[in-house]
Design a protein around this motif. Structure first.
Motif, mmCIF file in Angstrom:
data_model
loop_
_atom_site.group_PDB
_atom_site.id
_atom_site.type_symbol
_atom_site.label_atom_id
_atom_site.label_comp_id
_atom_site.label_asym_id
_atom_site.label_seq_id
_atom_site.Cartn_x
_atom_site.Cartn_y
_atom_site.Cartn_z
ATOM 1 N N ASN A 98 -36.888 -30.647 12.584
ATOM 2 C CA ASN A 98 -35.464 -30.824 12.887
ATOM 3 C C ASN A 98 -35.251 -31.992 13.865
ATOM 4 O O ASN A 98 -36.192 -32.511 14.439
ATOM 5 C CB ASN A 98 -34.921 -29.515 13.483
ATOM 6 C CG ASN A 98 -33.405 -29.506 13.584
ATOM 7 O OD1 ASN A 98 -32.710 -30.331 12.971
ATOM 8 N ND2 ASN A 98 -32.870 -28.584 14.363
ATOM 9 N N SER A 155 -31.903 -32.987 9.842
ATOM 10 C CA SER A 155 -31.158 -32.937 11.096
ATOM 11 C C SER A 155 -30.041 -31.919 10.935
ATOM 12 O O SER A 155 -29.079 -32.144 10.196
ATOM 13 C CB SER A 155 -30.578 -34.326 11.427
ATOM 14 O OG SER A 155 -29.534 -34.170 12.370
ATOM 15 N N ALA A 156 -30.193 -30.786 11.605
ATOM 16 C CA ALA A 156 -29.156 -29.753 11.522
ATOM 17 C C ALA A 156 -27.878 -30.264 12.175
ATOM 18 O O ALA A 156 -26.775 -30.006 11.701
ATOM 19 C CB ALA A 156 -29.626 -28.468 12.201
ATOM 20 N N GLY A 202 -26.413 -32.712 9.739
ATOM 21 C CA GLY A 202 -26.282 -32.187 8.379
ATOM 22 C C GLY A 202 -27.098 -32.947 7.341
ATOM 23 O O GLY A 202 -26.804 -32.896 6.158
ATOM 24 N N ILE A 225 -30.360 -30.982 4.546
ATOM 25 C CA ILE A 225 -30.135 -29.538 4.421
ATOM 26 C C ILE A 225 -30.242 -29.087 2.955
ATOM 27 O O ILE A 225 -30.741 -27.999 2.664
ATOM 28 C CB ILE A 225 -28.754 -29.138 4.994
ATOM 29 C CG1 ILE A 225 -28.595 -29.636 6.435
ATOM 30 C CG2 ILE A 225 -28.547 -27.635 4.931
ATOM 31 C CD1 ILE A 225 -29.576 -29.077 7.436
ATOM 32 N N LYS A 258 -32.743 -23.442 15.817
ATOM 33 C CA LYS A 258 -32.751 -22.438 14.752
ATOM 34 C C LYS A 258 -31.341 -21.972 14.381
ATOM 35 O O LYS A 258 -31.024 -21.845 13.203
ATOM 36 C CB LYS A 258 -33.620 -21.230 15.138
ATOM 37 C CG LYS A 258 -35.108 -21.549 15.227
ATOM 38 C CD LYS A 258 -35.945 -20.303 15.377
ATOM 39 C CE LYS A 258 -35.695 -19.537 16.651
ATOM 40 N NZ LYS A 258 -36.293 -20.153 17.856
ATOM 41 N N SER A 291 -28.382 -23.511 14.817
ATOM 42 C CA SER A 291 -27.557 -24.511 14.143
ATOM 43 C C SER A 291 -28.070 -24.733 12.720
ATOM 44 O O SER A 291 -27.292 -24.998 11.798
ATOM 45 C CB SER A 291 -27.496 -25.821 14.929
ATOM 46 O OG SER A 291 -28.773 -26.264 15.267
ATOM 47 N N LEU A 292 -29.371 -24.549 12.521
ATOM 48 C CA LEU A 292 -29.938 -24.671 11.185
ATOM 49 C C LEU A 292 -29.424 -23.547 10.273
ATOM 50 O O LEU A 292 -29.004 -23.782 9.137
ATOM 51 C CB LEU A 292 -31.465 -24.619 11.287
ATOM 52 C CG LEU A 292 -32.283 -25.047 10.086
ATOM 53 C CD1 LEU A 292 -31.866 -26.428 9.610
ATOM 54 C CD2 LEU A 292 -33.771 -25.040 10.426
ATOM 55 N N ARG A 307 -25.992 -24.290 9.226
ATOM 56 C CA ARG A 307 -25.940 -25.375 8.246
ATOM 57 C C ARG A 307 -26.340 -24.890 6.857
ATOM 58 O O ARG A 307 -25.800 -25.317 5.853
ATOM 59 C CB ARG A 307 -26.882 -26.511 8.639
ATOM 60 C CG ARG A 307 -26.334 -27.447 9.649
ATOM 61 C CD ARG A 307 -25.268 -28.341 9.050
ATOM 62 N NE ARG A 307 -24.816 -29.297 10.059
ATOM 63 C CZ ARG A 307 -23.784 -30.101 9.919
ATOM 64 N NH1 ARG A 307 -23.073 -30.066 8.810
ATOM 65 N NH2 ARG A 307 -23.450 -30.926 10.866
#
Ligand code: ZN
Length: 296
Positions: free
Chosen positions: A115, A140-141, A144, A147, A169, A171-172, A175
């Protein structure tokens, strides 16, 4: 009499099991038989249950598991997403290698997710883990990016996220499925608890099929402590060592520092990343100190 049905346990909390069936999620109580036989149903378990009053049921039987993790408690995991950040925090290779080895040991597919690719180059990590024969997804969470590749990879599977705090984690998770955050809040509200006050594993259905397991309160250290790999099994959990099986000078070679070790020779010529062998050796030396009761 109501007929027994098949379901999937999404979440266990306060003695209730939330079982997803074809038509709805049922709030089930486990029958006393589980306590007698010392079986604890887990999130991810495939179960048989009998519907009772509207929306409730009794959990009757747990089908045999393909695998399970102790902390976080979740069964039948297809994919362990081992999350690292390019920077902030700097990747901790020993922790990554431990999580990957645990996945291999449990028969779970490890995927390295790198990430924060907008903050630096993922190349060093990609090189280490692709060389090891592992799937690496750089993304990149925050921005965006990347993804979709991750979403495609986890479609139809039960995936658990792990990684040190700060790697992104949550923010992932948001997303992967923008509905996830809303849904998490909604479930917490229904249960009358904040999501960060409980340590539970919870399966969330993904729009593209499959489930992502949210494990608030559990760290990679919890997993590491709960899942110990005996030293004899460790080399088998480093997949790039597999091709070299039987090529060491001594049959009893532990690949830590012996003469004529094929693994060390592969490190020397650049076929295996030095960090992978170093992690292996550190884990081997730790495992040597364990008493049998600590992992049996
Ligand atoms: Zn060796």
């Amino acid at each position: 009499m109501t007929e027994q049905r098949n379901g999937l346990v999404l979440k266990c909390i306060g003695g209730f099991y939330y079982v997803e069936a074809a038509d709805a999620v049922y709030e089930c109580r486990a029958r006393g038989i589980f306590r007698k036989r010392e079986i604890t149903p887990l999130a991810g378990d495939h179960v048989r249950f009998t519907p009772q009053e509207v929306g409730t049921g009794s959990l009757d039987a747990v089908e045999s598991r393909r695998n399970f993790l102790v902390r976080p408690p979740v069964a039948n995991v297809d994919c362990l997403l081992v999350v690292a950040a390019v920077t902030d925090p700097a990747p901790h290779l020993l922790v990554l290698d431990k999580m990957i080895a645990i996945a291999e040991y449990k028969g779970i597919e490890p995927v390295v997710v790198v990430n924060k690719c907008d903050l630096g180059s993922a190349q060093a990590l990609e090189e280490i883990y692709r060389k090891a024969g592992l799937q690496v997804i750089a993304l990149s969470a925050g921005k965006g990016q990347g993804i979709d590749e991750l979403r495609t990879h986890i479609a139809g599977k039960v995936s658990v996220l792990t990684g040190n705090s700060g790697v992104g984690k949550s923010s992932l998770l948001n997303r992967i499925d923008p509905a996830l955050q809303l849904e998490t809040g909604e479930i917490s509200r229904k249960l009358g608890r904040g999501r960060h006050t409980t340590r539970v594993a919870c399966l969330y259905p993904l729009a593209g099929g499959g489930y992502i397991v949210d494990t608030p309160g559990f760290s990679s250290l919890d997993m590491e402590k709960a899942e110990r790999i005996p030293k004899e099994e460790l080399a088998g959990c480093f997949r790039e060592f597999g091709a070299l099986a039987g090529r060491c000078k001594y049959a009893s070679c532990t690949h830590v520092k012996e003469d004529g070790c094929a693994v060390l020779a592969a490190v020397e010529r650049g076929a295996i990343a030095p960090s992978r062998q170093e992690s292996y050796a550190a884990m081997y030396n730790e495992a040597k100190e364990w008493k049998e009761w600590e992992y049996k």
